[in-house]
Design a protein around this motif. Structure first.
Motif, PDB file in Angstrom:
ATOM      1  N   ASP A 179      67.182  38.915  61.270  1.00 29.79           N
ATOM      2  CA  ASP A 179      67.448  39.951  62.270  1.00 29.79           C
ATOM      3  C   ASP A 179      68.823  40.593  62.141  1.00 29.79           C
ATOM      4  OD1 ASP A 179      64.955  39.782  63.753  1.00 29.79           O
ATOM      5  OD2 ASP A 179      65.635  37.806  64.386  1.00 29.79           O
ATOM      6  N   TYR A 180      69.834  39.770  61.893  1.00 29.76           N
ATOM      7  CA  TYR A 180      71.193  40.340  61.818  1.00 29.76           C
ATOM      8  C   TYR A 180      71.495  40.908  60.436  1.00 29.76           C
ATOM      9  CZ  TYR A 180      76.271  40.578  61.669  1.00 29.76           C
ATOM     10  OH  TYR A 180      77.558  41.001  61.492  1.00 29.76           O
ATOM     11  N   ARG A 203      68.991  28.264  62.356  1.00 28.27           N
ATOM     12  CA  ARG A 203      68.770  29.559  61.727  1.00 28.27           C
ATOM     13  C   ARG A 203      68.896  30.706  62.715  1.00 28.27           C
ATOM     14  NH1 ARG A 203      63.125  29.042  60.571  1.00 28.27           N
ATOM     15  NH2 ARG A 203      63.296  31.076  59.551  1.00 28.27           N
ATOM     16  N   ASP A 204      68.825  30.411  64.015  1.00 24.75           N
ATOM     17  CA  ASP A 204      68.797  31.466  65.028  1.00 24.75           C
ATOM     18  C   ASP A 204      70.001  31.353  65.959  1.00 24.75           C
ATOM     19  OD1 ASP A 204      67.694  29.021  66.028  1.00 24.75           O
ATOM     20  OD2 ASP A 204      66.919  30.116  67.766  1.00 24.75           O
ATOM     21  N   PHE A 205      70.327  32.474  66.607  1.00 23.37           N
ATOM     22  CA  PHE A 205      71.469  32.499  67.510  1.00 23.37           C
ATOM     23  C   PHE A 205      71.236  31.648  68.761  1.00 23.37           C
ATOM     24  CE2 PHE A 205      72.254  36.812  65.480  1.00 23.37           C
ATOM     25  CZ  PHE A 205      73.288  36.350  64.693  1.00 23.37           C
ATOM     26  N   PRO A 259      64.202  34.702  75.102  1.00 25.27           N
ATOM     27  CA  PRO A 259      63.402  33.517  74.780  1.00 25.27           C
ATOM     28  C   PRO A 259      62.870  33.541  73.348  1.00 25.27           C
ATOM     29  CG  PRO A 259      62.109  35.039  76.091  1.00 25.27           C
ATOM     30  CD  PRO A 259      63.502  35.606  76.037  1.00 25.27           C
ATOM     31  N   THR A 260      62.901  34.712  72.732  1.00 21.89           N
ATOM     32  CA  THR A 260      62.436  34.856  71.348  1.00 21.89           C
ATOM     33  C   THR A 260      63.600  34.615  70.403  1.00 21.89           C
ATOM     34  OG1 THR A 260      60.805  36.512  72.022  1.00 21.89           O
ATOM     35  CG2 THR A 260      61.344  36.387  69.670  1.00 21.89           C
ATOM     36  N   PRO A 261      63.455  33.729  69.430  1.00 20.74           N
ATOM     37  CA  PRO A 261      64.567  33.474  68.498  1.00 20.74           C
ATOM     38  C   PRO A 261      65.037  34.744  67.798  1.00 20.74           C
ATOM     39  CG  PRO A 261      62.862  31.813  68.236  1.00 20.74           C
ATOM     40  CD  PRO A 261      62.290  32.867  69.149  1.00 20.74           C
ATOM     41  N   ILE A 262      66.350  34.902  67.734  1.00 22.31           N
ATOM     42  CA  ILE A 262      66.967  36.004  67.000  1.00 22.31           C
ATOM     43  C   ILE A 262      67.652  35.368  65.800  1.00 22.31           C
ATOM     44  CG2 ILE A 262      68.615  37.905  67.087  1.00 22.31           C
ATOM     45  CD1 ILE A 262      68.239  37.867  70.159  1.00 22.31           C
ATOM     46  N   TYR A 263      67.119  35.650  64.611  1.00 22.17           N
ATOM     47  CA  TYR A 263      67.558  34.946  63.414  1.00 22.17           C
ATOM     48  C   TYR A 263      68.762  35.626  62.771  1.00 22.17           C
ATOM     49  CZ  TYR A 263      63.261  32.266  63.760  1.00 22.17           C
ATOM     50  OH  TYR A 263      62.258  31.445  64.201  1.00 22.17           O
ATOM     51  N   TYR A 264      69.674  34.786  62.323  1.00 20.20           N
ATOM     52  CA  TYR A 264      70.873  35.316  61.676  1.00 20.20           C
ATOM     53  C   TYR A 264      70.518  36.138  60.440  1.00 20.20           C
ATOM     54  CZ  TYR A 264      75.068  35.432  58.790  1.00 20.20           C
ATOM     55  OH  TYR A 264      76.093  35.850  57.990  1.00 20.20           O
ATOM     56  N   TYR A 265      69.719  35.587  59.559  1.00 15.44           N
ATOM     57  CA  TYR A 265      69.439  36.282  58.308  1.00 15.44           C
ATOM     58  C   TYR A 265      68.423  37.402  58.502  1.00 15.44           C
ATOM     59  CZ  TYR A 265      68.197  37.248  53.468  1.00 15.44           C
ATOM     60  OH  TYR A 265      67.967  37.877  52.272  1.00 15.44           O
ATOM     61  N   LYS A 297      67.840  43.256  59.399  1.00 11.42           N
ATOM     62  CA  LYS A 297      67.463  44.321  60.334  1.00 11.42           C
ATOM     63  C   LYS A 297      68.655  44.961  61.036  1.00 11.42           C
ATOM     64  CE  LYS A 297      62.939  42.226  61.247  1.00 11.42           C
ATOM     65  NZ  LYS A 297      62.037  41.659  62.288  1.00 11.42           N
ATOM     66  N   LYS A 298      69.838  44.423  60.818  1.00  7.43           N
ATOM     67  CA  LYS A 298      71.075  45.003  61.351  1.00  7.43           C
ATOM     68  C   LYS A 298      71.108  45.040  62.886  1.00  7.43           C
ATOM     69  CE  LYS A 298      72.176  45.890  57.064  1.00  7.43           C
ATOM     70  NZ  LYS A 298      73.124  45.022  56.344  1.00  7.43           N
ATOM     71  N   VAL A 299      70.654  43.970  63.531  1.00  3.34           N
ATOM     72  CA  VAL A 299      70.779  43.888  64.985  1.00  3.34           C
ATOM     73  C   VAL A 299      72.237  44.099  65.361  1.00  3.34           C
ATOM     74  CG1 VAL A 299      70.638  42.327  66.953  1.00  3.34           C
ATOM     75  CG2 VAL A 299      68.774  42.419  65.303  1.00  3.34           C
ATOM     76  N   ALA A 300      72.476  45.017  66.327  1.00  2.00           N
ATOM     77  CA  ALA A 300      73.852  45.429  66.605  1.00  2.00           C
ATOM     78  C   ALA A 300      74.467  44.769  67.826  1.00  2.00           C
ATOM     79  CB  ALA A 300      73.904  46.950  66.782  1.00  2.00           C
ATOM     80  N   SER A 301      73.634  44.110  68.669  1.00  2.00           N
ATOM     81  CA  SER A 301      74.183  43.503  69.878  1.00  2.00           C
ATOM     82  C   SER A 301      73.363  42.286  70.267  1.00  2.00           C
ATOM     83  CB  SER A 301      74.219  44.506  71.035  1.00  2.00           C
ATOM     84  OG  SER A 301      72.902  44.881  71.401  1.00  2.00           O
ATOM     85  N   LEU A 302      73.936  41.507  71.182  1.00  2.00           N
ATOM     86  CA  LEU A 302      73.305  40.275  71.622  1.00  2.00           C
ATOM     87  C   LEU A 302      73.560  40.122  73.114  1.00  2.00           C
ATOM     88  CD1 LEU A 302      71.835  37.798  70.252  1.00  2.00           C
ATOM     89  CD2 LEU A 302      74.069  36.669  70.264  1.00  2.00           C
TER      90      LEU A 302
END
Length: 230
Positions: free
Chosen positions: A172-173, A69-71, A164-170, A176-181
């Motif tokens: 966060d992206y 579920r996460d990047f 270290p904190t999971p960034i979730y596809y659904y 929440k429209k996360v724009a970068s990684l």
């Protein structure tokens, strides 16, 4: 084609494949291998290497069949239905020229938005020999890609997020429209030997950097301008 149309098309293709091949999935692994055309080694573009979808049931999976579920790919998808299995299908088969000791299946895991690809080696009687993951995507976001030569030398290019904190596809992206990684590129070279075993030859790491989601959706990982670690 818009993302929703692409998702609809892929879902429809997978559903059609399941219906068409549902009778074949319960055969022996040897019979499944015999049902898939043998072609030249593929590229990392599935649309160009897709020859036939054959669904693999749980008994024919001697490899990890998990999607995440996460990047960071640390949080596996968990289904509320205990009988739900991860969608898993073989879609191409290829061999090293002049070698009849083993064959390689391209195996796709997941559906629509979240997918990964494995290369799985078998002897010609259907006994699994080895496997390696070579591709991982969240919709159009590419976190792992590969190239392979006719001599079975395999180049895998990966971006591993540094948080270290999971960034979730659904969550966060998409929501929440996360724009970068921020991620570190890792290039790994493997050789599939004449007995079908996957041997790691080398690994090269690069300095982490920020990647826009647009870049991750449109650029190939191997074309990055990252700085190698000394």
């Amino acid at each position: 084609i818009c993302r929703e149309m692409k998702k609809f098309f892929l879902s429809a293709l997978l559903l059609f494949a399941f219906v068409v091949e549902s009778t074949a999935q319960w055969g022996t692994m040897k019979s499944l291998l015999e049902s898939i055309p043998v072609t030249a080694p593929p590229t990392s573009d599935m649309s160009k290497q897709l020859k036939k979808w054959v669904v693999l049931n749980e008994e024919n999976r001697k490899f990890p069949d998990v999607i995440y579920r996460d990047f960071q790919r640390t949080q596996p998808e968990v289904y509320s239905d205990p009988d739900r299995e991860e969608y898993c299908a073989a879609y191409c088969q290829f061999r090293k020229p002049g070698n009849d000791n083993y064959t390689v299946l391209g195996v796709s895991l997941g559906e629509a938005d979240v997918t990964s690809t494995l290369l799985v080696t078998y002897d010609l009687n259907g006994t699994q020999l080895d496997w390696v993951e070579v591709d991982a995507k969240f919709s159009d976001i590419k976190l792992k890609q590969y190239k392979i030569t006719p001599e079975m030398k395999l180049f895998v290019y990966e971006l591993k997020p540094t948080s270290p904190t999971p960034i979730y596809y659904y969550e966060d992206y998409i929501q929440k429209k996360v724009a970068s990684l921020n991620a570190r590129r890792i290039d790994t070279v493997y050789q599939i030997d004449d007995n079908g075993k996957v041997n790691k030859l080398s690994e090269k790491k690069y300095q982490p950097k920020d990647y826009s989601m647009t870049t991750l959706e449109t650029a190939d990982i191997w074309n990055g301008n990252e700085t190698p670690l000394q």
